[in-house]
Every structure is written in structure tokens, then in C-alpha cells.
Scaffold this motif. Structure first.
Motif, PDB file in Angstrom:
ATOM      1  N   TRP A   1       0.703  -1.197  -0.229  1.00 42.70           N
ATOM      2  CA  TRP A   1      -0.063   0.036  -0.060  1.00 42.70           C
ATOM      3  C   TRP A   1       0.983   1.538  -0.124  1.00 42.70           C
ATOM      4  O   TRP A   1       0.564   2.393  -0.501  1.00 42.70           O
ATOM      5  CB  TRP A   1      -0.888   0.016   0.978  1.00 42.70           C
ATOM      6  CG  TRP A   1      -2.275  -0.851   0.739  1.00 42.70           C
ATOM      7  CD1 TRP A   1      -2.615  -2.040   1.377  1.00 42.70           C
ATOM      8  CD2 TRP A   1      -3.338  -0.391  -0.205  1.00 42.70           C
ATOM      9  NE1 TRP A   1      -3.830  -2.374   0.870  1.00 42.70           N
ATOM     10  CE2 TRP A   1      -4.206  -1.361  -0.149  1.00 42.70           C
ATOM     11  CE3 TRP A   1      -3.246   0.811  -0.849  1.00 42.70           C
ATOM     12  CZ2 TRP A   1      -5.311  -1.361  -1.138  1.00 42.70           C
ATOM     13  CZ3 TRP A   1      -4.593   0.838  -1.811  1.00 42.70           C
ATOM     14  CH2 TRP A   1      -5.555  -0.047  -1.731  1.00 42.70           C
ATOM     15  N   SER A   2       2.082   1.196   0.525  1.00 46.55           N
ATOM     16  CA  SER A   2       2.859   2.557   0.410  1.00 46.55           C
ATOM     17  C   SER A   2       3.412   2.576  -1.132  1.00 46.55           C
ATOM     18  O   SER A   2       3.778   3.786  -1.514  1.00 46.55           O
ATOM     19  CB  SER A   2       4.199   1.991   1.117  1.00 46.55           C
ATOM     20  OG  SER A   2       4.946   1.335   0.659  1.00 46.55           O
TER      21      SER A   2
ATOM     22  N   ILE B   1      -8.819   8.635  -2.657  1.00 49.95           N
ATOM     23  CA  ILE B   1      -8.839   7.138  -2.783  1.00 49.95           C
ATOM     24  C   ILE B   1      -9.872   6.669  -4.023  1.00 49.95           C
ATOM     25  O   ILE B   1     -11.070   6.407  -3.478  1.00 49.95           O
ATOM     26  CB  ILE B   1      -8.711   6.373  -1.609  1.00 49.95           C
ATOM     27  CG1 ILE B   1      -7.632   6.663  -0.787  1.00 49.95           C
ATOM     28  CG2 ILE B   1      -8.528   4.726  -1.993  1.00 49.95           C
ATOM     29  CD1 ILE B   1      -7.206   6.141   0.488  1.00 49.95           C
ATOM     30  N   ASP B   2      -9.348   6.464  -4.909  1.00 50.92           N
ATOM     31  CA  ASP B   2     -10.503   6.047  -6.147  1.00 50.92           C
ATOM     32  C   ASP B   2     -10.420   4.439  -6.213  1.00 50.92           C
ATOM     33  O   ASP B   2      -9.134   3.883  -6.287  1.00 50.92           O
ATOM     34  CB  ASP B   2      -9.968   6.720  -7.480  1.00 50.92           C
ATOM     35  CG  ASP B   2     -11.312   6.874  -8.333  1.00 50.92           C
ATOM     36  OD1 ASP B   2     -12.420   6.291  -8.010  1.00 50.92           O
ATOM     37  OD2 ASP B   2     -11.223   7.383  -9.533  1.00 50.92           O
ATOM     38  N   GLY B   3     -11.685   3.781  -6.314  1.00 47.05           N
ATOM     39  CA  GLY B   3     -11.757   2.612  -6.658  1.00 47.05           C
ATOM     40  C   GLY B   3     -11.528   1.525  -5.505  1.00 47.05           C
ATOM     41  O   GLY B   3     -11.131   0.532  -5.829  1.00 47.05           O
ATOM     42  N   VAL B   4     -12.295   1.930  -4.394  1.00 45.87           N
ATOM     43  CA  VAL B   4     -12.192   1.110  -3.286  1.00 45.87           C
ATOM     44  C   VAL B   4     -12.880  -0.197  -3.483  1.00 45.87           C
ATOM     45  O   VAL B   4     -12.417  -1.265  -2.726  1.00 45.87           O
ATOM     46  CB  VAL B   4     -12.556   1.771  -2.099  1.00 45.87           C
ATOM     47  CG1 VAL B   4     -11.627   3.122  -1.598  1.00 45.87           C
ATOM     48  CG2 VAL B   4     -14.120   2.052  -2.074  1.00 45.87           C
ATOM     49  N   ASP B   5     -13.679  -0.318  -4.389  1.00 47.62           N
ATOM     50  CA  ASP B   5     -14.385  -1.574  -4.754  1.00 47.62           C
ATOM     51  C   ASP B   5     -13.418  -2.714  -5.342  1.00 47.62           C
ATOM     52  O   ASP B   5     -13.767  -3.784  -5.276  1.00 47.62           O
ATOM     53  CB  ASP B   5     -15.700  -1.356  -5.703  1.00 47.62           C
ATOM     54  CG  ASP B   5     -15.106  -0.541  -6.687  1.00 47.62           C
ATOM     55  OD1 ASP B   5     -15.227  -1.099  -8.103  1.00 47.62           O
ATOM     56  OD2 ASP B   5     -14.802   0.569  -6.645  1.00 47.62           O
ATOM     57  N   ARG B   6     -12.180  -2.257  -5.660  1.00 47.71           N
ATOM     58  CA  ARG B   6     -11.355  -3.283  -6.065  1.00 47.71           C
ATOM     59  C   ARG B   6     -10.311  -3.862  -4.963  1.00 47.71           C
ATOM     60  O   ARG B   6      -9.534  -4.458  -5.344  1.00 47.71           O
ATOM     61  CB  ARG B   6     -10.293  -2.442  -7.132  1.00 47.71           C
ATOM     62  CG  ARG B   6     -11.103  -2.191  -8.546  1.00 47.71           C
ATOM     63  CD  ARG B   6      -9.875  -1.677  -9.569  1.00 47.71           C
ATOM     64  NE  ARG B   6      -9.315  -0.543  -9.332  1.00 47.71           N
ATOM     65  CZ  ARG B   6      -9.752   0.720  -9.473  1.00 47.71           C
ATOM     66  NH1 ARG B   6     -10.757   0.765 -10.333  1.00 47.71           N
ATOM     67  NH2 ARG B   6      -9.010   1.655  -9.319  1.00 47.71           N
TER      68      ARG B   6
ATOM     69  N   THR C   1      -6.458  -4.704   6.016  1.00 46.98           N
ATOM     70  CA  THR C   1      -5.098  -4.292   5.737  1.00 46.98           C
ATOM     71  C   THR C   1      -5.001  -2.955   5.241  1.00 46.98           C
ATOM     72  O   THR C   1      -4.204  -1.952   5.550  1.00 46.98           O
ATOM     73  CB  THR C   1      -4.077  -5.367   4.965  1.00 46.98           C
ATOM     74  OG1 THR C   1      -3.959  -6.420   5.630  1.00 46.98           O
ATOM     75  CG2 THR C   1      -2.527  -4.486   4.749  1.00 46.98           C
ATOM     76  N   ALA C   2      -5.752  -2.628   4.162  1.00 45.53           N
ATOM     77  CA  ALA C   2      -5.846  -1.432   3.647  1.00 45.53           C
ATOM     78  C   ALA C   2      -6.421  -0.183   4.422  1.00 45.53           C
ATOM     79  O   ALA C   2      -5.685   0.765   4.394  1.00 45.53           O
ATOM     80  CB  ALA C   2      -6.682  -1.667   2.102  1.00 45.53           C
ATOM     81  N   PHE C   3      -7.440  -0.432   4.938  1.00 46.34           N
ATOM     82  CA  PHE C   3      -7.913   0.561   5.991  1.00 46.34           C
ATOM     83  C   PHE C   3      -7.120   0.967   7.188  1.00 46.34           C
ATOM     84  O   PHE C   3      -7.033   1.961   7.637  1.00 46.34           O
ATOM     85  CB  PHE C   3      -9.593   0.245   6.217  1.00 46.34           C
ATOM     86  CG  PHE C   3     -10.525   0.630   5.149  1.00 46.34           C
ATOM     87  CD1 PHE C   3     -10.925   1.880   5.005  1.00 46.34           C
ATOM     88  CD2 PHE C   3     -10.739  -0.379   4.129  1.00 46.34           C
ATOM     89  CE1 PHE C   3     -11.859   2.278   3.985  1.00 46.34           C
ATOM     90  CE2 PHE C   3     -11.824  -0.083   3.069  1.00 46.34           C
ATOM     91  CZ  PHE C   3     -12.078   1.166   3.044  1.00 46.34           C
ATOM     92  N   ASP C   4      -6.394  -0.312   7.432  1.00 45.65           N
ATOM     93  CA  ASP C   4      -5.331   0.055   8.788  1.00 45.65           C
ATOM     94  C   ASP C   4      -4.485   0.961   8.350  1.00 45.65           C
ATOM     95  O   ASP C   4      -3.862   1.664   8.970  1.00 45.65           O
ATOM     96  CB  ASP C   4      -5.139  -1.405   9.265  1.00 45.65           C
ATOM     97  CG  ASP C   4      -5.885  -2.060   9.947  1.00 45.65           C
ATOM     98  OD1 ASP C   4      -6.914  -1.415  10.571  1.00 45.65           O
ATOM     99  OD2 ASP C   4      -5.636  -3.495  10.173  1.00 45.65           O
ATOM    100  N   TYR C   5      -4.016   0.807   6.853  1.00 47.49           N
ATOM    101  CA  TYR C   5      -2.841   1.499   6.447  1.00 47.49           C
ATOM    102  C   TYR C   5      -3.450   3.226   6.033  1.00 47.49           C
ATOM    103  O   TYR C   5      -2.681   3.834   6.569  1.00 47.49           O
ATOM    104  CB  TYR C   5      -2.531   0.759   4.992  1.00 47.49           C
ATOM    105  CG  TYR C   5      -1.285   1.648   4.490  1.00 47.49           C
ATOM    106  CD1 TYR C   5       0.098   1.148   4.856  1.00 47.49           C
ATOM    107  CD2 TYR C   5      -0.996   2.622   3.622  1.00 47.49           C
ATOM    108  CE1 TYR C   5       1.261   1.717   4.737  1.00 47.49           C
ATOM    109  CE2 TYR C   5      -0.060   3.353   3.308  1.00 47.49           C
ATOM    110  CZ  TYR C   5       1.022   2.790   3.879  1.00 47.49           C
ATOM    111  OH  TYR C   5       2.346   3.328   3.354  1.00 47.49           O
ATOM    112  N   PHE C   6      -4.580   3.318   5.689  1.00 42.52           N
ATOM    113  CA  PHE C   6      -5.121   4.641   5.561  1.00 42.52           C
ATOM    114  C   PHE C   6      -5.343   5.113   6.853  1.00 42.52           C
ATOM    115  O   PHE C   6      -4.918   6.361   7.326  1.00 42.52           O
ATOM    116  CB  PHE C   6      -6.600   4.581   4.887  1.00 42.52           C
ATOM    117  CG  PHE C   6      -6.315   3.908   3.644  1.00 42.52           C
ATOM    118  CD1 PHE C   6      -5.463   3.920   2.506  1.00 42.52           C
ATOM    119  CD2 PHE C   6      -7.468   3.137   3.070  1.00 42.52           C
ATOM    120  CE1 PHE C   6      -5.323   3.200   1.397  1.00 42.52           C
ATOM    121  CE2 PHE C   6      -7.533   2.600   1.958  1.00 42.52           C
ATOM    122  CZ  PHE C   6      -6.532   2.780   1.003  1.00 42.52           C
ATOM    123  N   ASP C   7      -5.652   4.341   8.110  1.00 46.08           N
ATOM    124  CA  ASP C   7      -5.651   4.802   9.169  1.00 46.08           C
ATOM    125  C   ASP C   7      -4.359   5.385   9.886  1.00 46.08           C
ATOM    126  O   ASP C   7      -4.254   6.185  10.731  1.00 46.08           O
ATOM    127  CB  ASP C   7      -6.482   3.834  10.364  1.00 46.08           C
ATOM    128  CG  ASP C   7      -8.026   3.670   9.933  1.00 46.08           C
ATOM    129  OD1 ASP C   7      -8.380   4.650   9.324  1.00 46.08           O
ATOM    130  OD2 ASP C   7      -8.632   2.643  10.444  1.00 46.08           O
TER     131      ASP C   7
END
Length: 357
Positions: A154-155, A198-203, A211-217
Motif C-alpha cells: 500500500w505504500s 482514494i479512487d476504486g475502493v471496490d477493487r 489491511t488497506a483501511f488499517d494503512y489509511f488509518d
């Protein structure tokens, strides 16, 4: 808050062509591309500055380029979304502590348009307060790649946005990426980033949702940034993250739990009795922006039922249909959008008995 900024009217055909270069959407995911998008000067070409009527032109003619994109037309949903985002982001700017309120864009085609126009308008507001420089990056735009399963992964989109090299050469033949979180955080802090799109979160796959939302948090915990999530079903996706639910366990009615985050929704524009105003206002803007020698003001409004039947009120289909027909009118020198010209296009729905989902 104008999404489209005007340019001086005294321009030459060569300058017009330079002002309307084909825009590769992928370039928006790097800083230079997004900055170019924010600062582009958009204005319809003056017919007096274009090749005379009847002149055979190439695909790179200024009018051809212009009608390939045209000035973005704001729908009622986009207009309301810009207002809602402006209010939330304005409050977020002056909160010294605590996590800033995030937002969601959900609905049909047109979500990316709203997301990008919010980023452009937000940066435009900030630029009234300070002069841009080579380091200042108030907005970061990320388009979700197909798979991201770890913090290291994600980085990388953020590192790509800032133009950072994140590969290590192994035996001069194969490459692997390294975790770029610390350089990314440093870059966003130094460049005063305050909004992440952040575009395309449905992907994001079910296995990578947490993991993704933990990273954004994590980014929000270390930076004073707001985040706007966009994608089909984004409301439920964010809900599931907030409630530790997997998408495969989603209740049948999403009303059973709602995110506390504000949602900006994009819907098809109706053409029902008593609700024609929104559709007609959109067509009027397209009609005003056309630059065809034989175009008669109001011609698109005369075709409102046909255009709605062909597009179902979806802006992506309408935009493509009008732009494509306008370019064909320039090429065949008819210089007007007519019923016959629309019938010749395969964009949208051609069978009136079919229904849009």
C-alpha cells in the motif's frame, strides 16, 4: 469553487491545440499529472480562431481536441457534492487534534469526476491563500491497483505519486519493491498534504480489506489529512471496515448499519414529469459549449428525449455520445448534432425496448 478555470480569449489556433492536449488518466496518479490537471485552463475555442468552415482538418485540430473532452459539466449531484465536500473540508482544516472527518462517494458512473473536481476545487481554494511551489502538494490522488495485501504494497501507490524509486535491483535482472511508508509520510508532511483521494475502493479484495483501511488509518494517525473514498458500493465497504464485517457477510439491506461518514451519491439524472430541470440544465451546458459551425442554440434540448433514452441519464454515456458525435460532425463537415448523427453512433443504448439496470 469553479472546477473549470477560464483562459484569455486572444489565442491562436496553435495555442488552442497546446491548451487541449490529450490527457492520459493514469498521469493523474503522479504529482506532475495531477498538478497539470488542477491548473489546466479550460475554455471553448473561438470559431474565429479556428480553421474556416469547410476546411478538412486532422484529429489534432483544436476543435477536434476540444470536443474530445469539452469543459466538465456539473450535474445536480456533482454540484451538491462539491458543496458538501467544501463544508466538511473547511471544518477539517482548522481542527488541531483528533482524526479528521472522512467522506464517501458512492453511486453510478460519475464518481471519479466528482472526486477529481473536489480535489481540484479544494486545491484552488488553498491557492488563493498561498502561491504554489515545487514542493507543496495539498492533494494526493490514488487509484487502487487490483491487488494489495500488505502495508508494504500500500505504500507503493503513494510513493509512485511522489515519483519515488521503490525497487531494489537483484542480480541486475529481477526487481522487488521495498516498504516506502516512512519516505511517503515524510514527503506528505513536508509538502503539507491535507487531502487524500482514494479512487476504486471496490477493487480492494476481501482478504485485503482490513489491511488497506488499517494503512489509511495509519496515515491519518501520523498526518493531518482528510480522506475521501470513492467506488461502487463504497458505503458498504467502509461500513464493513468500521464494523469489522466482511463483504461476503453483508446484510441484504445496507440500511441495517450505516457509516457515520457523510456520503455523496451519484445517481442517473431523471427525465420524469416534474423532474426535467436537472437533465435540461445539463444539456443546456453542453449545448452552450459546443463549437460547431452549423449548431443552432437549443438543438440538444430538442433532442432531450432521444439523448435520455440512449444514455439512461448516465453522464459517462452522455458525455461520450455528445463528444463523439460532435467530432464526427466536424469530420464529415455537417457541423451539427442531429438525430441522424446520433443514430449513427453505437454509444449508449440503441434498442429502446431494453431497460437500464
Amino acid at each position: 469553487m469553479d472546477a473549470a478555470r477560464t483562459a484569455p480569449k486572444s489565442v491562436t489556433p496553435a495555442a488552442l491545440a497546446a491548451r487541449w492536449p490529450p490527457l492520459d488518466p493514469e498521469l493523474l496518479t503522479v504529482r506532475e499529472g495531477f498538478m497539470d490537471f488542477v491548473h489546466r485552463k479550460l475554455e471553448p475555442p473561438d470559431l474565429q480562431d479556428c480553421a474556416p468552415k469547410g476546411t478538412k482538418v486532422t484529429d489534432t485540430d483544436p476543435r477536434m481536441i476540444y470536443h474530445g473532452e469539452m469543459i466538465p459539466v456539473s450535474t445536480p449531484d456533482v454540484t451538491q457534492g462539491l458543496k458538501d465536500a467544501r463544508r466538511t473540508l473547511r471544518t477539517n482544516r482548522f481542527r488541531p487534534t483528533g482524526k479528521r472527518m472522512n467522506m464517501i462517494i458512492d453511486g453510478c458512473a460519475g464518481k471519479t469526476t466528482l472526486l477529481l473536481q473536489i480535489g481540484r476545487a479544494y486545491q484552488g481554494v488553498l491557492e488563493t491563500e498561498r502561491r504554489p511551489d515545487d514542493e507543496w502538494t495539498p492533494v494526493v490522488y490514488i487509484n487502487v491497483p487490483p491487488r494489495h495485501e500488505s502495508n508494504m504494497d500500500w505504500s507503493l501507490p503513494f510513493a509512485d505519486f511522489f515519483g519515488m524509486d521503490h525497487t531494489i535491483n537483484i542480480d541486475k535482472r529481477t526487481y522487488r519493491s521495498t516498504d516506502m511508508t516512512e519516505p511517503v509520510v515524510h514527503a506528505m508532511r513536508e509538502s503539507r498534504t491535507s487531502l487524500i483521494l482514494i479512487d476504486g475502493v471496490d477493487r480492494i479484495h476481501d482478504s485485503g480489506l482490513a489491511t488497506a483501511f488499517d494503512y489509511f488509518d495509519c496515515l491519518q494517525a501520523r498526518l493531518r489529512v482528510s480522506v475521501i473514498y470513492s467506488g461502487r458500493g463504497a458505503t458498504d465497504i467502509v461500513n464493513e471496515r468500521l464494523h469489522n464485517r466482511r463483504r461476503t457477510e453483508r446484510p441484504r439491506t445496507s440500511e441495517q448499519f450505516r457509516s457515520s461518514l457523510p456520503v455523496m451519491r451519484i445517481s442517473p439524472i431523471p427525465l420524469h414529469a416534474g423532474q426535467e430541470g436537472g437533465w435540461r440544465s445539463v444539456l443546456q451546458r453542453y449545448d452552450d459549449n459546443l463549437r460547431l459551425y452549423n449548431h443552432k442554440p437549443g438543438a440538444l434540448l430538442d433532442l432531450e428525449e432521444e439523448l435520455h433514452a440512449r444514455t439512461g441519464g448516465y453522464m459517462d454515456s452522455l458525455d461520450q455520445l455528445i463528444c463523439q458525435t460532435a467530432q464526427q460532425a466536424i469530420e464529415d463537415q455537417s457541423e451539427a448534432i442531429t438525430q441522424e448523427a446520433l443514430d449513427d453512433m453505437i454509444v449508449g443504448r440503441n434498442d429502446p425496448d431494453n431497460n437500464w439496470d
